[in-house]
Structures are given as structure tokens and as C-alpha cells.
Design an enzyme around this catalytic site. Structure first.
Site, PDB file in Angstrom:
ATOM      1  N   ARG A 108     -12.607  -4.332  -6.361  1.00 28.68           N
ATOM      2  CA  ARG A 108     -12.459  -5.087  -5.107  1.00 28.68           C
ATOM      3  C   ARG A 108     -13.829  -5.300  -4.469  1.00 28.68           C
ATOM      4  O   ARG A 108     -14.675  -4.397  -4.472  1.00 28.68           O
ATOM      5  CB  ARG A 108     -11.588  -4.317  -4.113  1.00 28.68           C
ATOM      6  CG  ARG A 108     -10.211  -3.979  -4.590  1.00 28.68           C
ATOM      7  CD  ARG A 108      -9.334  -3.458  -3.443  1.00 28.68           C
ATOM      8  NE  ARG A 108      -9.919  -2.317  -2.743  1.00 28.68           N
ATOM      9  CZ  ARG A 108      -9.337  -1.680  -1.731  1.00 28.68           C
ATOM     10  NH1 ARG A 108      -8.154  -2.098  -1.279  1.00 28.68           N
ATOM     11  NH2 ARG A 108      -9.915  -0.657  -1.148  1.00 28.68           N
TER      12      ARG A 108
ATOM     13  N   TYR B   7     -10.716   1.332  11.077  1.00 30.28           N
ATOM     14  CA  TYR B   7     -11.929   1.781  10.389  1.00 30.28           C
ATOM     15  C   TYR B   7     -12.353   0.870   9.242  1.00 30.28           C
ATOM     16  O   TYR B   7     -13.316   1.160   8.558  1.00 30.28           O
ATOM     17  CB  TYR B   7     -11.822   3.249   9.935  1.00 30.28           C
ATOM     18  CG  TYR B   7     -10.650   3.609   9.036  1.00 30.28           C
ATOM     19  CD1 TYR B   7     -10.615   3.237   7.700  1.00 30.28           C
ATOM     20  CD2 TYR B   7      -9.598   4.365   9.526  1.00 30.28           C
ATOM     21  CE1 TYR B   7      -9.565   3.591   6.885  1.00 30.28           C
ATOM     22  CE2 TYR B   7      -8.540   4.744   8.709  1.00 30.28           C
ATOM     23  CZ  TYR B   7      -8.529   4.347   7.398  1.00 30.28           C
ATOM     24  OH  TYR B   7      -7.483   4.705   6.596  1.00 30.28           O
ATOM     25  N   LYS B   8     -11.622  -0.218   9.032  1.00 34.90           N
ATOM     26  CA  LYS B   8     -12.019  -1.177   8.001  1.00 34.90           C
ATOM     27  C   LYS B   8     -12.827  -2.293   8.664  1.00 34.90           C
ATOM     28  O   LYS B   8     -13.975  -2.105   9.022  1.00 34.90           O
ATOM     29  CB  LYS B   8     -10.772  -1.690   7.277  1.00 34.90           C
ATOM     30  CG  LYS B   8     -10.001  -0.587   6.522  1.00 34.90           C
ATOM     31  CD  LYS B   8      -8.743  -1.126   5.867  1.00 34.90           C
ATOM     32  CE  LYS B   8      -7.903  -0.027   5.246  1.00 34.90           C
ATOM     33  NZ  LYS B   8      -8.512   0.567   4.035  1.00 34.90           N
TER      34      LYS B   8
ATOM     35  N   PHE C 250       0.846  -1.195   0.000  1.00 27.07           N
ATOM     36  CA  PHE C 250       0.000   0.000   0.000  1.00 27.07           C
ATOM     37  C   PHE C 250       0.887   1.253   0.000  1.00 27.07           C
ATOM     38  O   PHE C 250       1.880   1.324   0.739  1.00 27.07           O
ATOM     39  CB  PHE C 250      -0.920  -0.009   1.232  1.00 27.07           C
ATOM     40  CG  PHE C 250      -1.922   1.104   1.215  1.00 27.07           C
ATOM     41  CD1 PHE C 250      -3.007   1.070   0.349  1.00 27.07           C
ATOM     42  CD2 PHE C 250      -1.760   2.219   2.028  1.00 27.07           C
ATOM     43  CE1 PHE C 250      -3.926   2.115   0.311  1.00 27.07           C
ATOM     44  CE2 PHE C 250      -2.674   3.265   2.000  1.00 27.07           C
ATOM     45  CZ  PHE C 250      -3.760   3.211   1.136  1.00 27.07           C
TER      46      PHE C 250
ATOM     47  N   ASP D 108       1.927  -4.907   8.503  1.00 36.08           N
ATOM     48  CA  ASP D 108       0.797  -3.992   8.341  1.00 36.08           C
ATOM     49  C   ASP D 108      -0.466  -4.853   8.236  1.00 36.08           C
ATOM     50  O   ASP D 108      -0.646  -5.599   7.264  1.00 36.08           O
ATOM     51  CB  ASP D 108       1.000  -3.137   7.083  1.00 36.08           C
ATOM     52  CG  ASP D 108      -0.151  -2.154   6.871  1.00 36.08           C
ATOM     53  OD1 ASP D 108      -1.259  -2.396   7.405  1.00 36.08           O
ATOM     54  OD2 ASP D 108       0.044  -1.172   6.145  1.00 36.08           O
TER      55      ASP D 108
END
Lengths: 411, 411
Positions: free
Chosen positions: A373, A226-227, A128, A201
Site C-alpha cells: 500500500r 491518527y491516520k 477491516f 467507518d
């Protein structure tokens, strides 16, 4: 396979009660919980309590009476249970990006003592962007002559570029773009073989894939709330530091909340002798209180059950896509041991398909230049949702016209 | 002076309507708004809107439809008006401590280009600890052989230790402990005379003292939103960067939200060509929305009116303390041009006095080892509050017995 069979699967789903804990947006099938998890219904009540009672009525007393001081460690330890950390190895603070900086800086400082000649930070080229950027910024700050970044990828495999000049490896457990799950045990072992640290990560795996950092003896980890942890847009992140690394060297962002006695107001920084020294400024009380509740939902659900359903939803998705939308090419590995909780498909008109899907209420997301996705979020995604989504995709796919990418999409 | 005269002063107060905008804690006189500002009544409504509607119903669409993307700059610009910044020189991000790190790192990077031999970071020895600690951590990260910290204090005055080896000065506009206000214009000029940067920490002045960063040509500034800006415990901070410094060198915390095109997912960090590159991770939407409203209250009130009332409240406080509590010694300079918005008094039994005051509902605060602080917060403090507080202090002062400091107080 029929829609009725999906309904039966939902009826038998051991996690079905958890959907009631979330605000489900109307007329929407939400397969983008890997970008922003849905809102737990209770969040509003918690915000009201913190604002009205704790801040509004009890103000500074709440640092003690409402336990504000202890929130970062208390909630950190809750997340610790999800990622297999020991007590006091995990804390809530700042953002994932900033926590990556702390890990890299600490790893460099420790290696300065243990392996002082090492100068290489090893990154996966496809990681990322913020992981890459933070490392690039740190190397730039330290002056590029000294520390260097080395990348690994399909052509230059990790095994081949990992030497005894490596300070640390920074790698995502699940790749944001492909959905590929990496073998944490094997790669951690590889790193330790040459005495390099590994920083995991966990943004795209925490709350969706079982993790046991203690078992693999990971060095550092970071992740977002927050995911799959459903704690709200921009909610603070967590950082994990293996106990053996906690008191060896300073982390680089030495703020007063990480001091061993913040209110003594002494003039020299002396780190707290535990995970607390990874705090920097004053903790974000309101958002951490919301995380406290959201993480509790995941803890109640059990990670093994979440993983089992995630894979079952994924199997169904892949099977139906194969049948009804063969022009979309699966990028995520099919094998369970290499599959995270979102599925990525490649299509030259991915951006247009994504837009058309949204007009029909289906939220997957688009990743530049040609990836779609779809996140399986077992706490609130149903088998019938998958059935319905594939129906809609198969309808829109023929309508898809290419529209230029305007930069307006969200992680 | 009588209590009736205080009531008349309150009646004639041009800011009196602003008190209605805050939740005033019952049975409490709150003179600790320089630690945690009181809660604006509207905050709860805003939190409910963000949680229920923006996150709960509209989820990721809110990045665009609710303007989440633009919050850090939009609210930053609102604060910019309070501190005399130009448009797009101020942004909301992270904590004060982390923003200090960004300023120091950027200053070092710019000086590497402009004055490459400089190695000194100049700090006031009595500055707030986190300012000292962050600088100490950065120097430690860069290796102590290279950059060094120099301190100034009463014996080694700024003028005498400021040479052409100085990268930057980091200084608080109002000292947290003494309440002393520094001459921003004069000191900024001093710094520029030797081509050093100045970083102003505005935590104890923003929202209480008029500031014009453009007029004095300040280089960098940081400040917190939870004191005089009333935005809630641990709410994110702001950072100001003079336009002339925005595109010269990288700030050190190079996260994806500071990239010029975050969603292109490119592999090399390229900073946004403006204040946006001071963002790091995903913005904290909920808290920034609350700041948006709170800062609006201060903007409506006007800084000149706030300052005028702050000084009048302070004058009354000092006069009554002189009369009724002569054993407490004023530490804050009396002169307006050297006085911030809180008053500090020294007393050997300060800690015990602070505790006894609290039992009577008076919130000032204690700073180790022997300081009592009382904040004048013109938006919600009345002249009668000052009258009543001095009455209570004069009563408790004789009862004060020394109790050991237990470390449990709050900034």
C-alpha cells in the site's frame, strides 16, 4: 514526464506550505500516512502546555479554566466540519473499535423499537478486521441464537443480500486493503430503502476524501484521528450520530461522562440529551488537545484541495508504476469515483519488496499476504517524492527475494 | 501538637524525597490527589521524547524500535506489582468504565458455562456512579428480562442478598464518597462461597492502600491511573484478570488488538490466549508512556511506606479537625482496617466551605450534596500541609454561606 516536471508541479502546488507544519523524517519518503500520519511540529508545544501549565500548575481547575470539559465536543465539532456533520453530531471518545460497538449497540436498540423482528447485522467480508471482530463479539455477547451476521462480497452483492431483516450495515468508506472508495450516497440510500441503518467507518477516508454525512443522511459513523488527521499513535477516535438517532435509545457503554449530570452522582443512568452521551469515561485531555491542533491543519487546507492533489499524486504514481514496474498489479480501481487516497498493488513478493524499500528509506506498507500500500497524503507528500519512490521500487523489484512474514507490521 | 512538631515529622519522613519528583502548584495545598494526582516533573520530558523522537523522527518504526507494541503489557505488569497480581494478569487499556464493561461481560460469559441459570449482578447501591451505570447499560443491552441488578446497602447487607443466583459482585475497594475501605479478603471469600465472581474497582485504593489480588484470589479488577498513580487527566486505565479466567470465554469488546494475530488480518476473531485479549483498539502510546514513569515513582516508594504515612497524615487530620472544627462530622471510619486514603466530612454548608477553601488555596473537594473530601497523598503531602489546612478551614467555616451547587466539580 521528468523529475523537473514534478518539481514544477510542487512549486505550483497550492498546498505546498502545509509540508512545513510537519516534522519530515530525515532520509525518508513517507507513503504510510494511512497507517500513522506524520507529527505536526506544533504537537510538542501543545503537549508541553497541557502538561506543564494546565495539569502541572492549574491541575483540577483546568477542567473549567482550560476548557477540558468541552474538549470532546469542541474537537468533535471541528472534525464534524470535515465530514459534513451538523453541530453536536460528532464527539471524540475512545477508539474506533469501541465506537463501532456503540454504533452497533445503538442501532440494535433503535431497531428493537422501530423494526423489532430484525436480527441481521450486515458486514462486508473484506472490511477491516476490527469491524468484523467487534460485530462478532457483540453477537456473541447477545447470544448467537438471537442476532446473526450476514456477509456480502463479490459473489453475494450488497443489493442481493440486503433485505428487510437487516438491522444495520457496517461498511468502510475506503477499504483498507484495496483502497477502493465506496459510493456513500448510493449505499446509504440502498440501506434506507429497507429501513436499515448504515454505519460508515471513515478511518481511511477522513481527511483525504471529501465527505458530507448530512447530505447523504448517514445514520452513524466512526473514524480514527491518527491516520490522515495526524494526531499521534493511538489517539482517540471520533463518533458521529445523526441527530435523529441521538435520543431514541441508550448506547450500550453507559459511563458517567455520558450522564446528563455526571456530578450529581445519581444512582440511575440518564443519558445526556445529545451527542455527549457517547462519552464513557473521563476524556483523554492530553491527546484530545493534540487532535485539536492537528485537525485544524486539515481544516485550513480545505478538503477539495486535498482531494484534488491526492488524485493528481495517484495519477502520477499509477502512470510511473505502469511504465517502470509493470510486474506490480494495481488493485485499487483507477476511476476517481472509486479511488480512495492510497493505492494498493499486488505482487507475490510483496513482503520482500516492502522490506527492501524500507532499507532504502521508502515507507509504504505491506498487507498480508501479497499487498503493498502507498498512501498519498497531500499535506506533506510531494510530486518529486512519487518520482523518487518509483525509481527506488523499480531498482529493488529485481532484488526481491521472498522472506517469511513475521507478523511485525502495523496498520 | 504544634506546627514545629509537624515540621519535625516531615524532616523524619522516609518518603520526603518523593515530593521533589512532582510539580507542586504555587500557593496551593493540594488534598485532591484522589481526583487528579499531581504532575510528575519528568512527564514533560517523556512526552517530548515520544512526540519528537519516537513519533516525529521514527514514526511507525517505533512500534518495534521504541517498544510501542509492548507498552500495555509492560506498564500493566508494573501496576501488577502494586496490586499483587502475577505477571501478565494486568494490562493498560481504555477507561475504568469500559474495563468494568469487559469484566461484567466476561463474568457473564464464564458463568453461562459454569452456572448457566444465574441472572443477578450484585452492586453496592453507594458505589461510584459509573460502576452502577455501566452495569445498568449492560443489562439494558442484554434485555432487562434476562439479567437483573440487585443492590446491597446498609439495610440489605451483602451477606443477606448474596445467593447462588449471583453472577458477580462489583464493588469498590475504597468508597469514593465515604472513604471507607472494604475487607477484600473477606468479601472475596464470601463471593466464592456461592461461586460468584468478584470485580474489584481499585480507583480509590491503587497507589494508596496495599493490595494483594493473588493472595485473596480476586477474579477481576479495574482501576484508574490518574488519581494516586499521577498519570494525567483521562489517562487510560488498567484491568486485571485472574489467569484462571483468561481463556474461558470472550470478553465482549473484541477489537483487533486483542486478536491472537492482529496483522494476519483474518476474518474471524480469535482472542489472544492471555491478558492481551483485553486490548481493543490501538494502544494510546503517548499517555501509556507517561503512566510508565508515574507508576515507577510509586513502585520506588513502596506501598507499605505509603500506607503508613497515609494513616499518619489521616490521624493528624482527624485529631486537628476534632479540636478546631468540631462542626464537621467525620464520615470515614476511624479504624485503620476500614479507612482508605481520603477522609470525608459531612457539613450542611459543605459546598460553600469548599469554595471558600479554594479561594484560600486549599484544594479538597466537594461531593454532592454535603460531603467534603480530603485526600492524603503521601508522595507529596506533608504534615505541615495538614496543619495549615486545618487552620484555614477553621477560619473559613464561620464565613461559609450556602451557595447553590452548579454542577461544576470534578471527580
Amino acid at each position: 514526464m521528468t523529475r523537473e516536471q514534478c518539481e514544477i508541479a510542487d512549486e505550483n502546488d497550492e498546498l505546498k506550505i502545509f509540508r512545513n507544519k510537519f516534522k519530515i523524517p530525515q532520509d525518508t519518503i513517507y507513503l504510510i500516512g494511512n497507517s500513522l500520519g506524520l507529527c505536526p511540529i506544533e504537537s510538542q508545544k501543545i503537549a508541553n502546555r497541557v502538561i506543564k501549565q494546565e495539569w502541572g500548575q492549574n491541575h483540577i481547575d483546568s477542567w473549567n479554566t482550560a476548557g477540558w470539559y468541552h474538549l470532546p465536543v469542541k474537537v468533535g465539532n471541528k472534525i464534524g466540519k470535515i465530514i459534513g456533520a451538523e453541530q453536536n453530531e460528532t464527539i471524540i471518545s475512545d477508539s474506533t473499535s469501541i465506537n463501532i460497538f456503540k454504533c452497533l449497540g445503538t442501532s440494535i436498540a433503535i431497531q428493537k423499537i422501530k423494526n423489532p423482528d430484525r436480527r441481521i447485522i450486515l458486514l462486508e467480508r473484506e472490511n477491516f478486521p476490527t469491524d468484523l471482530y467487534i460485530a462478532q463479539g457483540l453477537v456473541n455477547l447477545l447470544s448467537t441464537d438471537e442476532y446473526k451476521i450476514r456477509y456480502f462480497d463479490d459473489d453475494n452483492r450488497l443489493e442481493d443480500v440486503l433485505g428487510d431483516d437487516v438491522v444495520c450495515i457496517l461498511l468502510s468508506h475506503v477499504n483498507y486493503r484495496t483502497g477502493q472508495l465506496y459510493n456513500m450516497k448510493q449505499i446509504t440510500k440502498l440501506a434506507h430503502k429497507v429501513d436499515a441503518h448504515i454505519i460508515w467507518d471513515l478511518c481511511h477516508s477522513v481527511g483525504s476524501v471529501p465527505i458530507n454525512l448530512t447530505k447523504v443522511d448517514a445514520d452513524f459513523a466512526v473514524g480514527c484521528t491518527y491516520k490522515y488527521l495526524n494526531s499521534g499513535p493511538g489517539a482517540p477516535a471520533f463518533i458521529y450520530v445523526n441527530k435523529k438517532h441521538q435520543n431514541v435509545a441508550w448506547q450500550p457503554l453507559t459511563g458517567w461522562f455520558g450522564h446528563q449530570a455526571p456530578f450529581k452522582m445519581s444512582k440511575l443512568y440518564e443519558p445526556a440529551p445529545n451527542i455527549t452521551n457517547y462519552l464513557v469515561g473521563t476524556p483523554q485531555v492530553l491527546q484530545i488537545s493534540i487532535i485539536d491542533h492537528s485537525v485544524g491543519i486539515t481544516l485550513d487546507a480545505d478538503m477539495q484541495a486535498i482531494r484534488k492533489k491526492s488524485l493528481a499524486l495517484g495519477d502520477l504514481f499509477i502512470k510511473l508504476m505502469d511504465e517502470k514496474c509493470p510486474s506490480l498489479k494495481l488493485v485499487t480501481p483507477f476511476e476517481y469515483e472509486k479511488r480512495g487516497s492510497h493505492l494498493s498493488y499486488q505482487h507475490e513478493n510483496a513482503y520482500a519488496i516492502s522490506n527492501l524499500m524500507r532499507k532504502r528509506g521508502v515507507y509504504g506498507d505491506f498487507r498480508f499476504p501479497d499487498i503493498l500500500r502507498f498512501a498519498m497524503t497531500p499535506l506533506y507528500t510531494r510530486f518529486v517524492d512519487i518520482w523518487d519512490v518509483i525509481g527506488i521500487i523499480s531498482e529493488v523489484i529485481n532484488d526481491a527475494e521472498y522472506e517469511g512474514f513475521d507478523g511485525n507490521c502495523v496498520t
